[in-house]
Design an enzyme around this catalytic site. Structure first.
Site, PDB file in Angstrom:
ATOM      1  N   ALA A   1       0.853  -1.187   0.000  1.00 31.32           N
ATOM      2  CA  ALA A   1       0.000   0.000   0.000  1.00 31.32           C
ATOM      3  C   ALA A   1       0.883   1.229   0.000  1.00 31.32           C
ATOM      4  CB  ALA A   1      -0.928  -0.026   1.215  1.00 31.32           C
ATOM      5  N   ASN A   2       0.315   2.378   0.281  1.00 33.43           N
ATOM      6  CA  ASN A   2       1.110   3.606   0.366  1.00 33.43           C
ATOM      7  C   ASN A   2       0.478   4.540   1.391  1.00 33.43           C
ATOM      8  OD1 ASN A   2      -0.720   5.620  -1.032  1.00 33.43           O
ATOM      9  ND2 ASN A   2      -0.516   4.088  -2.648  1.00 33.43           N
TER      10      ASN A   2
END
Lengths: 232, 232
Positions: free
Chosen positions: A38-39
């Site tokens: 993810a980020n």
């Protein structure tokens, strides 16, 4: 909040009759059933833009990756996880007058995704994660043909270095109308924070805005969109 | 909640004078300044265990990865991101009477971490993410020597297949006293959900508990811990 929602639905704002799609938040690309890539996108900027467009009377669909902030009121929210799911959600809702791609979409997804949780085995070398490019949502929407091409497509560039160079390159390559560039280096606090410093690039050049709250950025951007659509 | 916190601090519960450390939530392993590897752990089970131990009078430190649930009241919360940070937070707080490792710690971290955001370049092959083993928090605590070895070390096993086999193997390998095994396959809704079905393994065998809420699992586990420490 319920009142605000009713107000915005009844409003005769400048964007009444305008259909808008906004993407927001990160995407998650599964490594196996429990792990993912993810980020750090919080969704705050994208959600604020969706709200600001709705406040001006637009019919807004917010397509959001997994975030921990509340759903805005007065607009439709579609929750997705991966970039492919986000693209499908956006595509199925076209045509629209304006599409704002504010989500931090994963450039790559996992090529060697496992169907069971990868086990750490003593003595075995660690696995490697092989990546493969995700579909490009901003480019797909920007290069859509005929009535599926929105009047206005706005992309975001989140960079940690060479911000303006990467943003100008993105504007040229993707075929979108505007790029909103922001610096997400660790020191700036942009990812997850409440303030943002942005530069709006279009074919006429660059407009640099002073640092301001993400809701203020959203309001200014919604007004600029209304103007560009000849609605303000 | 404030009242509950005061109550638990004043309480003369069975675990008064017992120092407990609980880990909870996922860890995040950075790929570059904006991207990371994480997992679907919500922290609900670990946070509930920390609260349940505090409710019995223990002096609890909760070491939590990034979660979107609120901090429990009446105990100390230490926020961390990576497995290495979590290990350091736990280690610096030893000795303790009981350590419950409920966090879903990443087995691997990123070996080729980038200091700037990785750029997607047209024509370039996608990058691969190389992994390297993380330190094993459960094993480190379980194999600590002398006064640093807690009286009771409880680990968790989250599996998507061969649950009991993997859990028994984990109990033997890690040197901990109990393993709480739960099935986190997609269909079960355990990761992120409010209910859990667990099996408690120790040197005496397996105790299988019926499906129940995570807070109920936490209460039963806290009571079992009090009993094991001769405090109930």
């Amino acid at each position: 909040e319920i009142l605000a929602a009713i107000e915005s639905q009844l409003s005769d704002g400048p964007l009444k009759g305008v259909k808008a799609i906004v993407t927001s938040g990160p995407t998650r690309e599964a490594i196996d059933p429990v792990r993912f890539i993810a980020n750090r996108s919080s969704g705050k900027q994208g959600h604020a833009i969706a709200s600001a467009l709705a406040a001006l009377g637009a019919e807004v669909t917010l397509v959001s990756g997994p975030v921990s902030i509340p759903d805005p009121t007065g607009l439709a929210v579609v929750k997705v996880e991966s970039a492919v799911q986000m693209l499908n959600a956006v595509r199925s809702r076209l045509p629209a007058h304006v599409v704002v791609c504010a989500a931090a979409v994963a450039d790559w997804t996992v090529a060697n995704r496992a169907t069971e949780k990868r086990k750490k085995k003593v003595g075995d070398p660690p696995p490697t994660i092989e990546l493969t490019p995700n579909p490009d949502i901003l480019m797909t929407v920007s290069k859509a043909e005929g009535p599926l091409r929105p009047t206005l497509v706005v992309g975001f560039a989140a960079e940690t270095e060479k911000l303006m160079e990467h943003a100008a390159d993105k504007l040229a390559r993707k075929g979108c109308d505007w790029i909103v560039a922001n610096d997400v280096s660790e020191g700036t606090g942009t990812f997850g924070g409440d303030a943002n410093t942005v530069h709006v690039l279009d074919s006429d050049g660059v407009e640099s805005w002073p640092a301001m709250g993400k809701e203020e950025v959203a309001r200014k951007l919604a007004e600029r969109i209304a103007k560009a659509l000849g609605k303000a």
